[in-house]
Design an enzyme around this catalytic site. Structure first.
Site, mmCIF file in Angstrom:
data_model
loop_
_atom_site.group_PDB
_atom_site.id
_atom_site.type_symbol
_atom_site.label_atom_id
_atom_site.label_comp_id
_atom_site.label_asym_id
_atom_site.label_seq_id
_atom_site.Cartn_x
_atom_site.Cartn_y
_atom_site.Cartn_z
ATOM 1 N N SER A 55 0.843 -1.195 0.000
ATOM 2 C CA SER A 55 0.000 0.000 0.000
ATOM 3 C C SER A 55 0.881 1.249 0.000
ATOM 4 O O SER A 55 1.799 1.369 0.814
ATOM 5 C CB SER A 55 -0.886 -0.024 1.248
ATOM 6 O OG SER A 55 -1.669 1.139 1.306
ATOM 7 N N CYS A 76 -7.949 1.511 12.841
ATOM 8 C CA CYS A 76 -9.354 1.173 12.630
ATOM 9 C C CYS A 76 -10.092 0.992 13.947
ATOM 10 O O CYS A 76 -11.276 1.191 14.015
ATOM 11 C CB CYS A 76 -9.468 -0.124 11.830
ATOM 12 S SG CYS A 76 -8.225 -0.278 10.576
#
Ligand code: PLP
Length: 394
Positions: free
Chosen positions: A206, A332
């Site tokens: 990523s 998260c």
């Protein structure tokens, strides 16, 4: 130059995301202004955009020791993990290869993909992890079956930084005919990663974890490997991922990959010295502190420290008020008091899964910043401990 509002702030949350490098911003701005064509178009404008995407593909391939033709651009680590696991699961006959394995400390992008596939009939198993935070090849041997389709084991854990023995794990998986995927989101650009030398099958990365933009990533898949696309549509990315390419994002990822590779060893060395300075400083200055997980092998920028009799969220907020940004685990789950699933899987008692702080360092951090953090922590921790101390009976 950092923005005014960032002056005097210390950012130690690079595993959540990194600032975009100015050279990446420049390259992306140029693409947005000048190379606006659709890479699928045959005319000049399209071909310029296609050339920019191809150049980025070579740069990303170079970062991980791959051939450019094996790199598929995605919208980030989450999509790459989904694509790897779902793509393999759906391409194989579930009656013959219907079993999926991951470790219990994977990112939610892997864990929740396994859960979703389990609801649709695949059987799944999570590898247990001990207090070291490192999975063992023997544990993998115990759960592997003749019908295991894919084993997914992250390269480095995002919360504690431990590096898994993925070459050995891949060998064990291959002995039983299973494919091997690694989520290398936390290692790509930080330590050397050669997908061929490690004999892997699929690798997720990523861009925003190595000074590139958010919303762009890549899945590397070994040549010849068959995956069912999860996005259907046009023939983009050689029929593997439909949708007009995010040209500016992809170009940004390419520039970030080239820059990361150019200084990867020097930066890893500098990062681990800085991380060790922080870790040793905290352990020395703050009583009741312990490092979570094995201290080696670890990704060089990460330490996760448990503070006795402290609520991690309170410490995070107190540090933020002092201008220091850290995390209580994966981004998260911050904002909730959910215990870390990683520390839980490592067998730590409830209080220890809620009193741990992740410090993840990056390119702009300096010794002076680290020393400032080490200097302010003892006072903050003492104050918090005094607040929660049970009042003496009168
Ligand atoms: C190990 C790991 N895998 C996957 C992801 C998801 O990547 P992205 O934010 O690009 O979707 C992250 C991001 O935190 C991560 O740390």
């Amino acid at each position: 130059m950092p923005e005014r509002s960032h002056v005097n702030r210390v950012y130690l949350d690079h595993n959540a995301t990194t600032p975009v490098h100015p050279a990446v911003v420049d390259a992306m701005a140029r693409v947005l202004k000048e190379d606006f064509g659709n890479p699928s178009s045959v005319h000049h404008f399209g071909q310029r955009a296609k050339a920019a995407v191809d150049q980025a593909r070579s740069a990303v391939a170079a970062l991980i020791g791959a051939d450019p033709g094996e790199v598929v651009f995605t919208s980030g680590g989450t999509e790459s993990d989904n694509f790897a696991i779902r793509g393999v699961a759906e391409a194989l006959d579930p009656a013959r290869r219907g079993h999926l394995i991951a470790t219990a400390i994977e990112h939610e992008a892997v864990l929740n993909t396994l859960k979703a596939l389990a609801r649709r009939g695949w059987s799944t198993a999570l590898l247990p992890i001990g207090a070291s935070g490192v999975a063992s090849p023997d544990a993998l041997r115990d759960v592997l079956r003749n019908d295991t389709a894919i084993v997914s084991i992250m390269h480095a854990n995002n919360e504690i930084g431990t590096v898994q023995p993925i070459a050995e794990m891949a060998r064990v998986a291959h002995e039983r005919g299973a494919l091997f995927h690694t989520d290398a989101v936390q290692t790509a650009g930080k330590i050397r990663l050669n997908v061929k030398a490690l004999d892997l099958d699929l690798v997720s990365i990523s861009a925003h974890k190595f000074y590139g933009p958010k919303g762009v990533g890549a899945l590397w898949l070994r040549r010849g490997l068959r995956l069912l696309p999860i996005l259907t549509g046009g023939k983009h990315e050689r029929n593997r991922r439909a949708g007009t390419e995010n040209v500016a994002g992809i170009v940004g990822m390419g520039v970030a990959a080239t820059m990361a590779l150019a200084k990867i060893d020097d930066e890893a060395q500098r990062m681990s010295a800085l991380r060790d300075r922080l870790e040793e400083g905290v352990l020395r200055a703050v009583p009741g502190t312990t490092v979570n997980g094995a201290r080696s092998p670890r990704v060089p920028n990460t330490t996760n420290i448990s503070f006795d009799r402290i609520e991690a969220e309170s410490l995070l907020i107190a540090l933020d008020l002092e201008g220091v940004a850290v995390s209580t685990g994966s981004a998260c789950s911050s904002g909730t008091l959910e215990p870390s699933h990683v520390l839980k899987a490592m067998g730590f008692p409830a209080h220890r899964t809620q009193n741990s702080i992740r410090f993840s360092l990056g390119a702009a951090n300096t010794e002076a910043e680290i020393d400032r953090v080490v200097a302010i922590l003892p006072g903050i921790v003492e104050k918090l401990r005094n607040l929660t101390r049970t009042p003496a009976r009168v």
